[in-house]
Design a protein around this motif. Sequence first.
Motif, PDB file in Angstrom:
ATOM      1  N   VAL A  70       0.839  -1.206   0.000  1.00  0.00           N
ATOM      2  CA  VAL A  70       0.000   0.000   0.000  1.00  0.00           C
ATOM      3  C   VAL A  70       0.874   1.256   0.000  1.00  0.00           C
ATOM      4  O   VAL A  70       0.647   2.186  -0.770  1.00  0.00           O
ATOM      5  CB  VAL A  70      -0.944   0.001   1.221  1.00  0.00           C
ATOM      6  N   ARG A  93      -6.244  -5.312  -7.611  1.00  0.00           N
ATOM      7  CA  ARG A  93      -5.248  -4.514  -6.910  1.00  0.00           C
ATOM      8  C   ARG A  93      -4.086  -4.072  -7.790  1.00  0.00           C
ATOM      9  O   ARG A  93      -3.423  -3.100  -7.479  1.00  0.00           O
ATOM     10  CB  ARG A  93      -4.758  -5.223  -5.668  1.00  0.00           C
ATOM     11  N   PHE A 102      -6.937   0.673  -1.257  1.00  0.00           N
ATOM     12  CA  PHE A 102      -6.960  -0.575  -0.503  1.00  0.00           C
ATOM     13  C   PHE A 102      -8.074  -0.609   0.542  1.00  0.00           C
ATOM     14  O   PHE A 102      -8.222  -1.606   1.239  1.00  0.00           O
ATOM     15  CB  PHE A 102      -5.600  -0.843   0.152  1.00  0.00           C
ATOM     16  N   ILE A 152      -3.958   4.177   7.304  1.00  0.00           N
ATOM     17  CA  ILE A 152      -4.012   2.915   6.562  1.00  0.00           C
ATOM     18  C   ILE A 152      -3.839   1.785   7.569  1.00  0.00           C
ATOM     19  O   ILE A 152      -2.912   1.796   8.371  1.00  0.00           O
ATOM     20  CB  ILE A 152      -2.868   2.831   5.528  1.00  0.00           C
TER      21      ILE A 152
END
Length: 175
Positions: A70, A93, A102, A152
Amino acid sequence: MQAERKPPILSQARRRAGGLTLAEVMLASAVLAFIVAGLTQTIVSGQSHTYNALHEERALSLAEALMDEVLALPYAELGGDTTPGPDDGETTRDLFDGLDDFHGFSEDTGELADPAGVLYPELFQRFTRTGNASYDTTTVAGFGGARDGLAITGTVADPGGREWAITRFVAEPAE
């Protein structure tokens, strides 16, 4: 006439020195059984701790691998969308073009793969993995106050319900 010889009389202590009584054997067996049971429990406990440590290490390495994937993406979306999650057309992805893509990402048991799509070894396939991204404002020491950015989180779970999560805050780049 010769005198008849009588066998020598052995003392109680000397006769007993030649072997163990049943009670002594039973007591020694009981003591040995307790010692063996204690050692077995120690070995099993040690193996259990080792297994749990390896299990946790695998889970955390999966979470870190997802986080690395990520964080390799740019902060800003190419399309400029600020809603967390993949944009239209970003169905896999390998098409993700920003950190927040994500959000909502998940991999089920048996489907965990690296960024190139290569499945991880079997020992890693018992986990599930998810990603989450949310826009947030956080005070970060060294940034001189509150900063807008993305939080994240990569989460890995096992079938037993245990979860491991890694969260990173990525500050919005200065303009």
